[in-house]
Design a protein around this motif. Structure first.
Motif, PDB file in Angstrom:
ATOM      1  N   HIS A  86      -5.037  -0.529 -10.137  1.00 45.43           N
ATOM      2  CA  HIS A  86      -3.844  -1.148 -10.730  1.00 45.43           C
ATOM      3  C   HIS A  86      -3.614  -0.441 -12.055  1.00 45.43           C
ATOM      4  CE1 HIS A  86      -3.622  -4.833  -8.085  1.00 45.43           C
ATOM      5  NE2 HIS A  86      -4.862  -4.397  -7.833  1.00 45.43           N
TER       6      HIS A  86
ATOM      7  N   GLU B 212     -10.519  -2.912   5.170  1.00 44.00           N
ATOM      8  CA  GLU B 212     -10.115  -1.727   4.416  1.00 44.00           C
ATOM      9  C   GLU B 212     -10.570  -0.458   5.138  1.00 44.00           C
ATOM     10  OE1 GLU B 212      -8.087  -1.820   2.018  1.00 44.00           O
ATOM     11  OE2 GLU B 212      -8.140  -3.955   1.513  1.00 44.00           O
TER      12      GLU B 212
ATOM     13  N   LYS C 175      -2.836   0.971   6.895  1.00 39.00           N
ATOM     14  CA  LYS C 175      -3.595   1.565   5.798  1.00 39.00           C
ATOM     15  C   LYS C 175      -4.149   2.935   6.195  1.00 39.00           C
ATOM     16  CE  LYS C 175      -5.040  -3.015   4.252  1.00 39.00           C
ATOM     17  NZ  LYS C 175      -6.172  -3.943   4.082  1.00 39.00           N
TER      18      LYS C 175
ATOM     19  N   ASP D 207     -11.403  -0.956  -8.774  1.00 41.03           N
ATOM     20  CA  ASP D 207     -12.248  -1.875  -8.009  1.00 41.03           C
ATOM     21  C   ASP D 207     -12.767  -1.135  -6.778  1.00 41.03           C
ATOM     22  OD1 ASP D 207     -13.447  -3.913  -6.603  1.00 41.03           O
ATOM     23  OD2 ASP D 207     -11.670  -5.188  -6.492  1.00 41.03           O
ATOM     24  N   ASN D 208     -14.093  -0.991  -6.661  1.00 41.75           N
ATOM     25  CA  ASN D 208     -14.662  -0.276  -5.506  1.00 41.75           C
ATOM     26  C   ASN D 208     -15.394  -1.207  -4.543  1.00 41.75           C
ATOM     27  OD1 ASN D 208     -17.010  -0.766  -7.042  1.00 41.75           O
ATOM     28  ND2 ASN D 208     -18.010   1.086  -6.287  1.00 41.75           N
TER      29      ASN D 208
ATOM     30  N   HIS E 227      -2.449   1.184  -6.028  1.00 47.85           N
ATOM     31  CA  HIS E 227      -2.745   2.089  -4.919  1.00 47.85           C
ATOM     32  C   HIS E 227      -4.088   1.740  -4.322  1.00 47.85           C
ATOM     33  CE1 HIS E 227      -4.447   5.808  -3.111  1.00 47.85           C
ATOM     34  NE2 HIS E 227      -3.213   5.945  -2.668  1.00 47.85           N
ATOM     35  N   LYS E 228      -4.194   1.816  -2.993  1.00 45.54           N
ATOM     36  CA  LYS E 228      -5.461   1.660  -2.289  1.00 45.54           C
ATOM     37  C   LYS E 228      -5.795   2.941  -1.553  1.00 45.54           C
ATOM     38  CE  LYS E 228      -5.960  -3.309  -1.536  1.00 45.54           C
ATOM     39  NZ  LYS E 228      -6.346  -4.330  -0.541  1.00 45.54           N
TER      40      LYS E 228
ATOM     41  N   ASN F  23     -11.398   5.386  -6.702  1.00 46.97           N
ATOM     42  CA  ASN F  23     -12.076   4.630  -5.648  1.00 46.97           C
ATOM     43  C   ASN F  23     -12.346   3.191  -6.117  1.00 46.97           C
ATOM     44  OD1 ASN F  23     -13.324   4.227  -3.154  1.00 46.97           O
ATOM     45  ND2 ASN F  23     -15.332   4.626  -3.998  1.00 46.97           N
ATOM     46  N   TYR F  24     -11.730   2.177  -5.445  1.00 39.81           N
ATOM     47  CA  TYR F  24     -10.936   2.268  -4.230  1.00 39.81           C
ATOM     48  C   TYR F  24      -9.522   1.751  -4.501  1.00 39.81           C
ATOM     49  CZ  TYR F  24      -9.391   0.956   0.483  1.00 39.81           C
ATOM     50  OH  TYR F  24      -8.665   0.825   1.640  1.00 39.81           O
ATOM     51  N   GLU F  25      -9.457   0.655  -5.228  1.00 38.25           N
ATOM     52  CA  GLU F  25      -8.168   0.029  -5.529  1.00 38.25           C
ATOM     53  C   GLU F  25      -7.860   0.207  -7.010  1.00 38.25           C
ATOM     54  OE1 GLU F  25      -6.441  -4.521  -5.805  1.00 38.25           O
ATOM     55  OE2 GLU F  25      -7.508  -3.941  -3.961  1.00 38.25           O
TER      56      GLU F  25
ATOM     57  N   GLN G 192      -3.283   6.698   4.460  1.00 35.15           N
ATOM     58  CA  GLN G 192      -4.272   7.685   4.020  1.00 35.15           C
ATOM     59  C   GLN G 192      -4.115   9.003   4.771  1.00 35.15           C
ATOM     60  OE1 GLN G 192      -8.315   6.382   3.420  1.00 35.15           O
ATOM     61  NE2 GLN G 192      -7.694   4.294   2.950  1.00 35.15           N
TER      62      GLN G 192
ATOM     63  N   PHE H 206       0.806  -1.205   0.000  1.00 34.67           N
ATOM     64  CA  PHE H 206       0.000   0.000   0.000  1.00 34.67           C
ATOM     65  C   PHE H 206       0.844   1.262   0.000  1.00 34.67           C
ATOM     66  CE2 PHE H 206      -2.498  -3.172   2.507  1.00 34.67           C
ATOM     67  CZ  PHE H 206      -3.247  -3.585   1.421  1.00 34.67           C
TER      68      PHE H 206
END
Length: 618
Positions: free
Chosen positions: A142, A188, A410, A181-182, A153-154, A138-140, A414, A20
């Motif tokens: 690639h 998380e 995580k 991918d949300n 990134h997450k 949002n959210y992940e 943030q 992350f």
């Protein structure tokens, strides 16, 4: 056996932390002040609920050169070739923007969507570098370019960037793909359960950032926190503290800082990748809601000049008071979600921010709580220019997995991303590390760790969190153990909506066990815009109006530690948790403005109270 278990957990945590942290150390700030190429506009998409483009039929991640991987350009050289994915019209989507509001097929979708576009790059100097910067996804996310993975990134509300290797760049037709991918997960930030819409997509600006071989990544400039601000004002002598972070080590190199309006031009020698400095200044007009003064500051290094407008002010507490520039202030606040209800979409633009702050100003507010996550940078810039103070928060919301060390890491990432991007915004006075987290020793240790980290990263702002209240008929006591670590005690209070009766405020008594400022970070009641009845009919505008009238009567009797409030909320917003078929219909109706943009009756009650508070200050 215990030692082996601990070693295993340590290795797992290390891998999770690395996963992350791709973009954190070199997050580039002030994108608007740099040489950029916008990648906003029309992209192609593929909806991929089974993640077929990422995993093979054995559910193993595909190899980089797998022709069926969706990050690779589909190639049909012969008519016999089998290709099972493609990017073309009419499968098009706008960036920035959430996917939910753009096509009916996306309205309730949670899962993976692949975004794709091509871009060209201009002629570049041999020493220049290129970074791909996202305001938020949002959210992940690639990210792949020309079939190669740049990184992952997450975090759905913070910026990140990846360098594009020169060997990977083509002059024309660079094939960019982003897997978004949300889906929600227990481990998380935020977790599974939230009271807002989970908008998916590339929700903020995308830019190529073109830099020198070594460049200023980020910087900070603020008033020295140890100087007595009243003495500084009296003597007209101020100390400005600064720091500049480079992308790489430099040896015996000069960095120049200029503030032309203050007649400041200073050179500093840097040996390494960071320099800290102090500047003495005179004739500074301090930033405040009454005088939101901003100075153009330029940072010069390696033939590159970065400009940004920065204000100077000091926010602090003294006993149970909040002081701005040495003077007690009252926070006339309002909570805001990053949403445009009339269009049922995520807000993302300067125009969106301007419209929202026009409503804030009409309310006579001087402060906003940006809930429950960092908002886009246009919001902070608008607040800076208009003199609106800001509370900014990470989405540590409700029942996070507080015992999970990887979840804590995580949250810290943030927090660091939020502070790094916005630490030069004068309007931002409070960092919040969470909202309505249930009390337990594990939770308190988790939250205390975040508070400690926030203070390590930035000593120039207050740190808080929105706490809950344990109501009692005799006295409502605020004794959450987290309050001993926050700079102000902030509580969410809904007496008369989630319990009791609006009239109960007439006999309500409050006790705070900490000698700190008391701030009501939320209060409110729901009303469907345009529905009218007598004041005791729930969901009517009259009930909400009455609720606010009783709340204000109670607030006027608060002890001297009462420093302000930010009612919930400016506008109605979408929420899957709000399902009454007549009054909610998938909306949280606590807005003072409804989903059509109409002001409810309660808006004018709060507007009048804030006008009185502003006039009493004078």
């Amino acid at each position: 056996m215990k030692q082996n278990t601990n070693l295993f957990l340590t290795l797992v945590l290390l891998v999770s932390t690395l996963q992350f942290s791709f973009a954190q150390n070199d997050l580039i700030t002030n994108i608007q002040g740099r040489k950029t190429i916008s990648l906003n506009g029309t992209w192609h998409y593929i909806i991929d609920p089974y993640e077929t483009g990422f995993y093979n039929y054995r559910y193993k991640e595909r190899n980089e050169d797998d022709k069926e991987a969706y990050w690779n350009k589909p190639n049909e050289e012969n008519k016999i070739d089998r290709v099972e994915h493609g990017y073309e019209a009419p499968y098009e989507i706008k960036v920035p923007g959430d996917w939910n509001s753009q096509k009916e097929v996306f309205k309730y979708y949670e899962g993976t969507v692949w975004y794709q576009r091509e871009f060209d790059v201009p002629q570049m100097d041999a020493t220049e570098r290129v970074f791909l910067h996202f305001g938020a996804v949002n959210y992940e996310a690639h990210v792949y370019l020309n079939g190669k993975k740049l990184g992952m990134h997450k975090g759905g509300f913070t910026a990140f960037n990846f360098e594009i290797p020169k060997a990977l760049l083509q002059k024309e037709g660079n094939f960019l793909v982003v897997k978004v991918d949300n889906k929600r997960y227990k481990d998380e930030i935020p977790t599974l359960n939230t009271d807002w819409w989970n908008y998916g997509g590339i929700t903020r600006d995308v830019n190529l950032v073109i830099t020198k071989d070594n460049f200023i990544t980020n910087y900070g400039l603020t008033l020295n926190q140890d100087q007595d601000i009243k003495t500084a004002l009296k003597n007209n002598k101020f100390q400005i503290d600064g720091s500049i972070k480079l992308n790489a080590v430099a040896t015996n190199t000069t960095v120049t800082v200029e503030i032309p309006e203050l007649k400041i031009k200073k050179n500093f020698t840097i040996n390494g990748d960071e320099v800290r400095f102090s500047i003495l200044a005179k004739n500074i007009h301090l930033w405040s809601p009454d005088n939101p003064k901003l100075y153009e500051v330029s940072f010069n290094f390696n033939g590159e000049k970065i400009k940004e407008k920065i204000g100077f002010r000091k926010i602090e507490t003294s006993g149970n008071k909040i002081l701005l520039n040495g003077t007690k202030i009252f926070l006339r606040g309002i909570c805001i979600h990053e949403e445009v209800p009339q269009e049922q979409r995520r807000a993302y633009s300067k125009e969106d921010a301007d419209k929202m702050f026009k409503e804030v100003k009409e309310l006579n507010a001087n402060m906003v709580r940006l809930a429950h996550y960092p908002h886009n940078e246009y919001m902070l810039k608008a607040a800076d220019s208009l003199g609106i103070m800001v509370w900014s928060e990470i989405p540590v919301y409700w029942a996070i997995d507080f015992g999970n060390e990887a979840v804590l890491q995580k949250a810290k990432v943030q927090l660091e991303e939020m502070i790094t991007r916005d630490r030069n915004k004068a309007s931002l006075i409070i960092w919040s590390v969470g909202n309505e987290t249930p009390v337990s020793p594990t939770r308190t240790n988790f939250m205390k760790s975040l508070i400690t980290r926030a203070k390590e990263l930035d000593k120039t702002r207050l740190v808080s969190a929105a706490l809950e209240v344990a109501y009692n008929k005799e006295v409502n006591t605020i004794d959450d153990p987290l309050g001993q670590y926050t700079d102000i005690v902030s509580v969410n209070e809904y007496l008369g909506w989630y319990g009791g009766h609006p009239n109960d405020t007439q006999t309500a008594h409050w006790k705070v066990v900490y000698d700190k400022p008391l701030f009501f970070s939320e209060t409110g009641a729901g009303a469907k815009g345009g529905y009218h009845a007598d004041k005791e009919t729930r969901w009517s505008e009259e009930y909400q109006e009455w609720f606010y009238e009783e709340q204000i009567k109670m607030m006027k009797k608060m002890p001297e530690n009462y420093c302000g409030l930010s009612p919930w909320i400016l506008r109605d917003f979408r929420s899957p948790k709000r399902n009454h078929p007549k009054y909610q219909e998938g909306w949280n109706r606590k807005g003072l403005i409804d989903d059509k943009g109409n002001k409810k009756k309660a808006f004018f009650v709060l507007q009048k109270y804030y006008k009185e508070m502003a006039e009493n200050k004078k």
